[in-house]
Scaffold this active site. Structure first.
Site, mmCIF file in Angstrom:
data_model
loop_
_atom_site.group_PDB
_atom_site.id
_atom_site.type_symbol
_atom_site.label_atom_id
_atom_site.label_comp_id
_atom_site.label_asym_id
_atom_site.label_seq_id
_atom_site.Cartn_x
_atom_site.Cartn_y
_atom_site.Cartn_z
ATOM 1 N N PRO A 198 40.404 48.905 47.905
ATOM 2 C CA PRO A 198 40.035 47.580 48.665
ATOM 3 C C PRO A 198 41.220 46.707 49.042
ATOM 4 O O PRO A 198 41.433 45.793 49.745
ATOM 5 C CB PRO A 198 39.306 46.778 47.481
ATOM 6 C CG PRO A 198 38.515 48.008 46.705
ATOM 7 C CD PRO A 198 39.843 49.040 46.798
ATOM 8 N N GLU A 227 40.507 42.839 44.197
ATOM 9 C CA GLU A 227 41.753 43.539 44.490
ATOM 10 C C GLU A 227 42.658 43.077 45.398
ATOM 11 O O GLU A 227 43.918 43.104 45.536
ATOM 12 C CB GLU A 227 41.480 45.104 44.240
ATOM 13 C CG GLU A 227 41.070 45.629 43.033
ATOM 14 C CD GLU A 227 39.630 45.520 42.916
ATOM 15 O OE1 GLU A 227 39.302 45.681 41.535
ATOM 16 O OE2 GLU A 227 38.905 45.234 43.791
ATOM 17 N N HIS A 256 37.118 56.107 38.849
ATOM 18 C CA HIS A 256 38.138 55.515 37.673
ATOM 19 C C HIS A 256 39.110 56.607 37.355
ATOM 20 O O HIS A 256 39.724 56.582 36.169
ATOM 21 C CB HIS A 256 37.081 55.172 36.473
ATOM 22 C CG HIS A 256 36.402 53.852 36.444
ATOM 23 N ND1 HIS A 256 35.354 53.927 37.466
ATOM 24 C CD2 HIS A 256 36.434 52.844 35.958
ATOM 25 C CE1 HIS A 256 34.732 52.386 37.199
ATOM 26 N NE2 HIS A 256 35.398 52.002 36.307
ATOM 27 N N LEU A 262 37.570 39.381 40.278
ATOM 28 C CA LEU A 262 37.466 40.696 40.543
ATOM 29 C C LEU A 262 37.609 41.222 42.119
ATOM 30 O O LEU A 262 36.528 40.859 42.793
ATOM 31 C CB LEU A 262 36.198 41.426 40.012
ATOM 32 C CG LEU A 262 35.867 42.851 39.855
ATOM 33 C CD1 LEU A 262 34.767 42.879 38.937
ATOM 34 C CD2 LEU A 262 35.764 43.412 40.985
ATOM 35 N N ALA A 276 43.292 53.190 39.276
ATOM 36 C CA ALA A 276 44.051 53.511 40.532
ATOM 37 C C ALA A 276 43.045 53.578 41.827
ATOM 38 O O ALA A 276 43.253 53.252 42.762
ATOM 39 C CB ALA A 276 44.873 54.814 40.447
#
Length: 325
Positions: free
Chosen positions: A89, A60, A129, A58, A84
């Site tokens: 990050p 990005e 989210h 996890l 999106a």
């Protein structure tokens, strides 16, 4: 032809790409064993192995950074960022590296990767989210930004993006992942990047939308018809580069325009489209070009989600303001 919803069309595009090009890799959080948070990659690891469909930590920035290394060394990575809002990050990688490899190397290298990112509200998800951050990335030279609205376009645009020699950010409207099905050709085909699609013809007003907002805009156009107004609805499909020719030709025909997007109104992509119309079709306008977007607030949680995003009623009000100017 099979009938697919949007998520099935994306899955089929990834399967076809993995079959026809051994350079294609899929990577991201839970894309392998679990098949992705929306099951877009379900079954792909079992079919193509864990070296081509790769579960990552996890992280990005790490997912996108690793994809840059793969891309400049001849592979065709398709990293998935689960939502999106989780792109933030990875912004440093996208802005400082992904978009600049070609210019930094004076054309000796390119960065052919496709970052898949579900976007938008409407699924009752937690904070971060439901963002629609397309304007951030459209502003970055060196990136192509694509957002399909239908299963047919989703498969064709994703295959075109994977074949593209430069990086593509591929926004997927998750609210309509399973909303409807349509016929999608088997095998490999592409929808050209950079070309809009006129999905409803009209003579009174041009309405520009993409992603989730296309279906809502079509509902509004049908309501407008009951008032005697024929609205032309244009699905942009590609947000960068914009299809200037189709946009301007439509406005020159109708003389009026409205832009609809789910992102907050201020400094959204709609502002750029308004400027484009003013620069290229000002003398054709019968009224100011208006925008309908979400309110200028962080994406709200469950109870206010439907109030924030444009619906057919708000879009119809925008049409009415333009038509009665």
């Amino acid at each position: 032809m099979a009938k697919f919803n949007l998520i099935q069309a994306i899955q089929d595009a990834l399967r076809v790409a993995l079959q026809v090009d051994e350079r294609v890799l899929v990577l991201g959080e839970d894309v392998g064993v679990n098949g992705g948070v929306f099951r877009a990659t379900e079954g792909l690891q079992a079919e193509f192995g864990s070296l081509r469909v790769i579960d990552t930590p996890l992280a990005e920035a790490g997912i996108v950074g690793a994809s840059v290394g793969l891309a400049v060394n001849g592979m065709r990575p398709v990293p998935e960022v689960q939502f999106a809002g989780f792109l933030y990050p990875a912004v440093e990688q996208i802005v400082c590296h992904v978009s600049r490899v070609r210019t930094r190397s004076q054309g000796r290298f390119s960065c052919p990767l496709v970052i898949r990112a579900p976007y938008g509200a409407g699924i009752r998800a937690p904070e971060l989210h439901g963002d629609s951050p397309e304007a951030f990335f459209v502003h970055q030279p060196g990136l192509k930004v694509v957002c399909p609205s239908t299963p047919y376009d989703a498969k064709g645009l994703l295959l075109a993006a994977i074949a593209d020699p430069d990086p593509v950010l591929f926004f997927e409207p998750m609210r309509i992942y399973r909303a409807f099905k349509e016929e999608v050709p088997e095998g490999h085909y592409t929808v050209p990047i950079g070309r809009a699609n006129i999905v409803r013809t009209g003579k009174d007003l041009s309405l520009f939308a993409w992603g989730t907002m296309l279906r809502v805009s079509l509902e509004a156009a049908e309501l407008a018809k009951q008032r005697g107004w024929e609205v032309e609805v244009v699905d942009l499909r590609t947000l960068s580069p914009l299809d200037r020719e189709t946009i301007l030709a439509s406005v020159q025909k109708t003389g009026r325009a409205l832009v609809v997007h789910e992102a907050p109104k201020t400094a959204g992509l709609g502002a750029e489209i308004v400027s484009l119309i003013n620069e290229g079709a000002l003398l054709s306008l019968e009224a100011p070009v208006l925008r309908v977007g979400s309110y200028d607030v962080p994406q709200p949680l469950f109870s206010l989600e439907d109030i924030c995003a444009p619906d057919a009623r708000r879009i119809l009000h925008g049409i009415e303001r333009v038509m009665t100017y």
